[in-house]
Every structure is written in C-alpha cells, then in structure tokens.
Design a protein around this motif. Structure first.
Motif, PDB file in Angstrom:
ATOM      1  N   ASP A  73     -20.341  72.557  43.613  1.00  0.00           N
ATOM      2  CA  ASP A  73     -19.615  71.327  43.330  1.00  0.00           C
ATOM      3  C   ASP A  73     -20.155  70.618  42.094  1.00  0.00           C
ATOM      4  O   ASP A  73     -19.911  69.436  41.887  1.00  0.00           O
ATOM      5  CB  ASP A  73     -19.678  70.376  44.540  1.00  0.00           C
ATOM      6  N   GLY A  74     -20.907  71.324  41.272  1.00  0.00           N
ATOM      7  CA  GLY A  74     -21.347  70.746  40.019  1.00  0.00           C
ATOM      8  C   GLY A  74     -22.381  69.656  40.183  1.00  0.00           C
ATOM      9  O   GLY A  74     -22.421  68.704  39.422  1.00  0.00           O
ATOM     10  N   GLY A  75     -23.292  69.761  41.150  1.00  0.00           N
ATOM     11  CA  GLY A  75     -24.343  68.783  41.325  1.00  0.00           C
ATOM     12  C   GLY A  75     -24.053  67.750  42.376  1.00  0.00           C
ATOM     13  O   GLY A  75     -24.738  66.743  42.445  1.00  0.00           O
ATOM     14  N   ALA A  76     -23.042  67.941  43.199  1.00  0.00           N
ATOM     15  CA  ALA A  76     -22.674  66.931  44.193  1.00  0.00           C
ATOM     16  C   ALA A  76     -23.109  67.340  45.591  1.00  0.00           C
ATOM     17  O   ALA A  76     -22.850  68.444  46.037  1.00  0.00           O
ATOM     18  CB  ALA A  76     -21.166  66.712  44.179  1.00  0.00           C
ATOM     19  N   GLU A  77     -23.789  66.415  46.271  1.00  0.00           N
ATOM     20  CA  GLU A  77     -24.074  66.598  47.686  1.00  0.00           C
ATOM     21  C   GLU A  77     -22.892  66.129  48.522  1.00  0.00           C
ATOM     22  O   GLU A  77     -22.653  66.615  49.616  1.00  0.00           O
ATOM     23  CB  GLU A  77     -25.325  65.801  48.082  1.00  0.00           C
ATOM     24  N   LYS A  78     -22.165  65.129  47.993  1.00  0.00           N
ATOM     25  CA  LYS A  78     -21.009  64.571  48.695  1.00  0.00           C
ATOM     26  C   LYS A  78     -19.870  64.413  47.700  1.00  0.00           C
ATOM     27  O   LYS A  78     -20.058  63.913  46.598  1.00  0.00           O
ATOM     28  CB  LYS A  78     -21.363  63.219  49.314  1.00  0.00           C
ATOM     29  N   VAL A  79     -18.671  64.848  48.101  1.00  0.00           N
ATOM     30  CA  VAL A  79     -17.496  64.789  47.231  1.00  0.00           C
ATOM     31  C   VAL A  79     -16.394  64.024  47.945  1.00  0.00           C
ATOM     32  O   VAL A  79     -16.140  64.247  49.133  1.00  0.00           O
ATOM     33  CB  VAL A  79     -16.998  66.202  46.857  1.00  0.00           C
ATOM     34  N   GLY A  80     -15.752  63.096  47.244  1.00  0.00           N
ATOM     35  CA  GLY A  80     -14.670  62.323  47.843  1.00  0.00           C
ATOM     36  C   GLY A  80     -13.677  61.877  46.799  1.00  0.00           C
ATOM     37  O   GLY A  80     -13.847  62.123  45.599  1.00  0.00           O
ATOM     38  N   ALA A  81     -12.620  61.194  47.260  1.00  0.00           N
ATOM     39  CA  ALA A  81     -11.582  60.721  46.344  1.00  0.00           C
ATOM     40  C   ALA A  81     -10.860  59.541  46.971  1.00  0.00           C
ATOM     41  O   ALA A  81     -10.823  59.390  48.200  1.00  0.00           O
ATOM     42  CB  ALA A  81     -10.593  61.837  46.017  1.00  0.00           C
ATOM     43  N   GLN A 141      -7.391  60.606  36.439  1.00  0.00           N
ATOM     44  CA  GLN A 141      -8.466  60.737  37.409  1.00  0.00           C
ATOM     45  C   GLN A 141      -9.791  60.408  36.732  1.00  0.00           C
ATOM     46  O   GLN A 141     -10.039  60.842  35.604  1.00  0.00           O
ATOM     47  CB  GLN A 141      -8.512  62.158  37.986  1.00  0.00           C
ATOM     48  N   ILE A 142     -10.611  59.629  37.432  1.00  0.00           N
ATOM     49  CA  ILE A 142     -11.898  59.192  36.876  1.00  0.00           C
ATOM     50  C   ILE A 142     -13.005  59.572  37.850  1.00  0.00           C
ATOM     51  O   ILE A 142     -12.997  59.143  39.005  1.00  0.00           O
ATOM     52  CB  ILE A 142     -11.903  57.668  36.641  1.00  0.00           C
ATOM     53  N   LEU A 143     -13.971  60.355  37.395  1.00  0.00           N
ATOM     54  CA  LEU A 143     -15.086  60.788  38.234  1.00  0.00           C
ATOM     55  C   LEU A 143     -16.215  59.781  38.161  1.00  0.00           C
ATOM     56  O   LEU A 143     -16.711  59.459  37.074  1.00  0.00           O
ATOM     57  CB  LEU A 143     -15.589  62.165  37.789  1.00  0.00           C
ATOM     58  N   THR A 144     -16.633  59.256  39.320  1.00  0.00           N
ATOM     59  CA  THR A 144     -17.788  58.358  39.387  1.00  0.00           C
ATOM     60  C   THR A 144     -18.930  59.088  40.077  1.00  0.00           C
ATOM     61  O   THR A 144     -18.705  59.922  40.949  1.00  0.00           O
ATOM     62  CB  THR A 144     -17.453  57.073  40.154  1.00  0.00           C
ATOM     63  N   ARG A 145     -20.157  58.739  39.685  1.00  0.00           N
ATOM     64  CA  ARG A 145     -21.347  59.346  40.296  1.00  0.00           C
ATOM     65  C   ARG A 145     -22.274  58.237  40.757  1.00  0.00           C
ATOM     66  O   ARG A 145     -22.562  57.310  39.995  1.00  0.00           O
ATOM     67  CB  ARG A 145     -22.082  60.246  39.293  1.00  0.00           C
ATOM     68  N   ARG A 146     -22.758  58.353  41.998  1.00  0.00           N
ATOM     69  CA  ARG A 146     -23.681  57.358  42.548  1.00  0.00           C
ATOM     70  C   ARG A 146     -24.822  58.067  43.249  1.00  0.00           C
ATOM     71  O   ARG A 146     -24.814  59.273  43.416  1.00  0.00           O
ATOM     72  CB  ARG A 146     -22.956  56.446  43.535  1.00  0.00           C
ATOM     73  N   GLY A 147     -25.819  57.286  43.687  1.00  0.00           N
ATOM     74  CA  GLY A 147     -26.967  57.843  44.389  1.00  0.00           C
ATOM     75  C   GLY A 147     -28.163  57.979  43.467  1.00  0.00           C
ATOM     76  O   GLY A 147     -28.043  57.950  42.238  1.00  0.00           O
ATOM     77  N   LYS A 148     -29.346  58.156  44.062  1.00  0.00           N
ATOM     78  CA  LYS A 148     -30.580  58.247  43.285  1.00  0.00           C
ATOM     79  C   LYS A 148     -30.562  59.417  42.315  1.00  0.00           C
ATOM     80  O   LYS A 148     -31.118  59.348  41.222  1.00  0.00           O
ATOM     81  CB  LYS A 148     -31.784  58.373  44.228  1.00  0.00           C
ATOM     82  N   VAL A 198     -15.725  50.715  43.434  1.00  0.00           N
ATOM     83  CA  VAL A 198     -14.895  49.827  42.608  1.00  0.00           C
ATOM     84  C   VAL A 198     -15.769  48.998  41.676  1.00  0.00           C
ATOM     85  O   VAL A 198     -15.438  48.804  40.501  1.00  0.00           O
ATOM     86  CB  VAL A 198     -14.024  48.909  43.490  1.00  0.00           C
ATOM     87  N   ALA A 199     -16.893  48.512  42.199  1.00  0.00           N
ATOM     88  CA  ALA A 199     -17.810  47.731  41.363  1.00  0.00           C
ATOM     89  C   ALA A 199     -18.319  48.569  40.188  1.00  0.00           C
ATOM     90  O   ALA A 199     -18.370  48.099  39.049  1.00  0.00           O
ATOM     91  CB  ALA A 199     -18.974  47.224  42.208  1.00  0.00           C
ATOM     92  N   LEU A 200     -18.688  49.824  40.459  1.00  0.00           N
ATOM     93  CA  LEU A 200     -19.170  50.713  39.402  1.00  0.00           C
ATOM     94  C   LEU A 200     -18.075  50.968  38.374  1.00  0.00           C
ATOM     95  O   LEU A 200     -18.327  50.993  37.170  1.00  0.00           O
ATOM     96  CB  LEU A 200     -19.633  52.032  40.020  1.00  0.00           C
ATOM     97  N   LEU A 201     -16.860  51.134  38.855  1.00  0.00           N
ATOM     98  CA  LEU A 201     -15.719  51.397  37.970  1.00  0.00           C
ATOM     99  C   LEU A 201     -15.516  50.256  36.970  1.00  0.00           C
ATOM    100  O   LEU A 201     -15.135  50.484  35.829  1.00  0.00           O
ATOM    101  CB  LEU A 201     -14.463  51.582  38.820  1.00  0.00           C
ATOM    102  N   LEU A 202     -15.785  49.033  37.406  1.00  0.00           N
ATOM    103  CA  LEU A 202     -15.579  47.871  36.550  1.00  0.00           C
ATOM    104  C   LEU A 202     -16.804  47.510  35.714  1.00  0.00           C
ATOM    105  O   LEU A 202     -16.678  46.887  34.663  1.00  0.00           O
ATOM    106  CB  LEU A 202     -15.183  46.662  37.398  1.00  0.00           C
ATOM    107  N   GLN A 203     -17.994  47.899  36.171  1.00  0.00           N
ATOM    108  CA  GLN A 203     -19.221  47.488  35.494  1.00  0.00           C
ATOM    109  C   GLN A 203     -19.747  48.512  34.505  1.00  0.00           C
ATOM    110  O   GLN A 203     -20.393  48.155  33.531  1.00  0.00           O
ATOM    111  CB  GLN A 203     -20.303  47.162  36.528  1.00  0.00           C
TER     112      GLN A 203
END
Length: 392
Positions: A73-81, A141-148, A198-203
């Motif tokens: 999954d290209g570096g993803a432990e969790k994938v969602g949409a 489509q916009i890919l966001t990435r979160r987590g440590k 959503v916060a990450l998308l705007l910030q």
C-alpha cells in the motif's frame, strides 16, 4: 613410501635444521582426538546462542519494516477514503458520535476493505453512514497522510452535487454520527472542532492548494481558523465569547429565492419602510440559528414554501455590550414559488414581494435594512450566485 618410514625420516633430521621439535606419531594422532566434554558443551552453547541472536535480529528487521509500513500500500498501515461533498458554496460535514474524535465535524468515510478501490470505499462508507450515496460528479482525489510515521493514508474524494441533487438528498445517519449539516466553505468550524483529516486538509498548504484546485472556480476556503464572524450559532450561547469578543446577541433570518427572485419584506419597525427579510432574535428554546430562522419565517409569512438551505452569510455588528451576531440563511424554494406563493402573515411588515435579485443588489442602501444591505453587498455576491443559481 609408508607412513611409518616418513615419520622415521623426520626423526633423523638434526634439531638445528628445524625450527621446532621433531613431529612424532603421537603428535599426529593427537590432532584427531575428541575435545574435552566441557569444551564441546561450550562450543555448542555458543553456536546455539548465535542462531538465537540471528533469529531475533531477523524478526526485529521484519517488525521494523512493517512498523514503517513498507508494504504493497505504499507505506500505509491503514488505508481509508471519504467524500468531500460540495454544493454551491457549502460542504456537507457530519458530527461524529464515536469514541474516536467524538463531537468533531468530519466527512462521510472510513477504512478500506482488503482489495477495495478508493472510490468504492468512499461510496460504500457514504451509503452506510448516510443511508444512500448521493448523486455527484467527482472533481478530484487528495491523499492525506497522518500518524507518527505518516502511516495512515486517507484519500479525500472531492465530489460536486448540483442544486437538484442537494435538494433531493436527505441523509439518514447511522449511529456513528449525531448530525449532518451544510457548512459554508468560507466559514468552517475551528480546527479543534474538525476531524483531523479535515483540519489537515485546510491547514497543510500543499493539501489546501490541491483542494482549491479541485473545487469549482471562485470558491473560497476558510483560513486555518474559523472565518471572521462565521462562528456556528450552536457553539456559543448568549453573552458567550467568540475569541476575544463577547457575543451579546444572536439572531437569524431566511432569504428565500426562486428563479432569480428573492422574497423581500417592507418593515413596519426597526427600519420602517425599508426592505428586509423574515427574521429576528434567537432565544433559548431554539436549538440553533437555523431553528430560529425557521421559527421567525413561519411567524412572519405563515407556512413557507418548500425550501432548501444552500448557503449562509454571517453578519457581525458591534453593539454597546458586545457583538451582535446574525446568521442569514440562503434558501432555494421549490420551482414556481415566486409566482404561486403569497405571505399569509404580515404582522411586522407593510408588504412582501418577490424582487429580482439583480435589481435588489442595485437598490440604494437607504432603502434597505442594514442586515439586508450587508447580505447584498459585493462581498457576498459569490455566495448569492451559488445559492440561487444567478450570475451576479
């Protein structure tokens, strides 16, 4: 030559011809002797320890790889949409009812099933959380990435709904959410009230740029904090604080529109003779500003035509004791209301008329109630155009 002869030959060599003492049969036989039991056990233990250490090292490397998400999954432990449903100048957000990010406004969406495509995830989750998948046109489509380790990948699918689809769509929320609401893009909740995605998308500047590029031209996004004046009505009560300002009074109005016309009313008091809108003060019995606007609408014109709120303008005015916050909802009526509907109540007004919106914005300020003048000002033309489908 036999082995014995060879050994005897070596024994006849002179001592000074050799660097060491002569090699005897006893010396050669000693090479093949079994090591002492204690030495053999020590060697076995060392070998076993080496095997164990090597195994642990391999396991650690494998765990480290998975920890950093180095997978298919290209570096993803969790994938969602999730769906970023936009209509006019608004986006549909859901208020969560969950142990994770409870009471935050987020998108309909969730984790992908194994082998599931991103778009299929967004559609499935929307159906599960809102009862059905609304009709919309995918803009990007916009890919966001979160987590440590940036291991949580969540794709935001930007999808546009037209006015007819928005009016027809009525979310039936499951237990994961408390409320569905259309929020103006220029007046979204503060980052603390938004789901982290959503916060990450705007910030995040890069993600925000992608979102702006995907949205229809001309739409404005809120800054990193709530836009000035666009504080959700239910978030603050009377005499509460918005930032460093005291909210002394709240009110709400409803501007109805149909076929390029809006319903205006000539007031009896509070600006007598001037054109205004149905509306008034919000009281403690109103659940929020929208409830206050609907109550005032019925109170001032009778049973209103069927309508759908497509935007809002928040007006802030400074009074003696603090800020007066007034939310004006822009609502499109069912087709034909401008010719078939007439107000049955006019207790606070001389008259009610359907006025061409293009003509209304040309009226001099002296003929308009200050609230309506603010709503019709050039700063709000984009919101009016999007809500009522009129190019201004």
């Amino acid at each position: 030559m036999s082995g014995t002869a060879a050994y005897k030959s070596l024994e006849t060599e002179k001592a000074d011809d050799l660097d060491d003492a002569p090699i005897t049969e006893h010396d050669l036989e000693a090479v093949y002797e079994e090591p002492p039991p204690k030495l053999a056990a020590a060697r076995t233990a060392v070998c076993a320890a080496a095997v164990v250490v090597s195994a642990i090292a391999c396991l650690f490397v494998v765990a480290l790889i998975f920890h950093h998400g180095m997978n298919i999954d290209g570096g993803a432990e969790k994938v969602g949409a999730g769906l970023f449903l936009v209509s006019g100048t608004d986006v549909l957000l859901l208020l969560r009812n969950s142990k994770h990010n409870d009471k935050t406004w987020g998108l309909p969406g969730g984790n992908s099933d194994k082998g599931e495509r991103i778009l299929d995830t967004a559609k499935r989750e929307a159906t599960e959380e809102m009862g059905s998948m609304p009709s919309c046109n995918v803009l990007g489509q916009i890919l966001t990435r979160r987590g440590k380790q940036q291991q949580k990948h969540y794709t935001v699918v930007v999808c546009q709904m037209d006015a007819a689809a928005r009016m027809a769509f009525k979310p039936r929320l499951n237990s994961e959410h408390r409320e569905a609401r259309w929020w103006p893009l220029a007046g979204l909740p503060s980052p603390e009230e938004l789901h982290p995605v959503v916060a990450l998308l705007l910030q995040d500047p890069g993600l925000k740029a992608q979102l702006v590029a995907a949205l229809p031209a001309g739409l404005q996004l809120a800054s990193n904090a709530t836009a000035a004046g666009a504080v959700p009505a239910q978030a603050l009560g009377p005499s509460s604080e918005a930032g460093d300002e005291i909210i002394d009074k709240r009110g709400a109005s409803m501007l109805l529109g149909d076929s390029g016309k809006v319903l205006l009313m000539r007031k009896l008091k509070h600006g007598p003779g001037k054109w205004g809108m149905p509306g008034g003060s919000q009281d403690s019995k109103d659940a929020d500003a929208l409830a206050a606007a609907e109550r005032e609408l019925r109170s001032e014109i009778g049973e209103p035509p069927q309508h759908d709120v497509r935007g809002q303008v928040v007006v802030k005015r400074r009074g003696k004791h603090g800020i007066k916050l007034h939310t004006v909802y822009l609502a499109a009526t069912a087709a034909g209301a401008s010719t078939g509907f007439r107000a049955t109540k006019l207790d606070d007004h001389y008259e009610a008329q359907w006025v061409d919106l293009k003509e209304a914005i040309q009226l001099p300020a002296s003929q308009l109630h200050p609230l309506l003048a603010e709503v019709l000002s050039s700063e709000n033309r984009a919101a009016l155009s999007a809500a009522f489908g009129v190019q201004l």
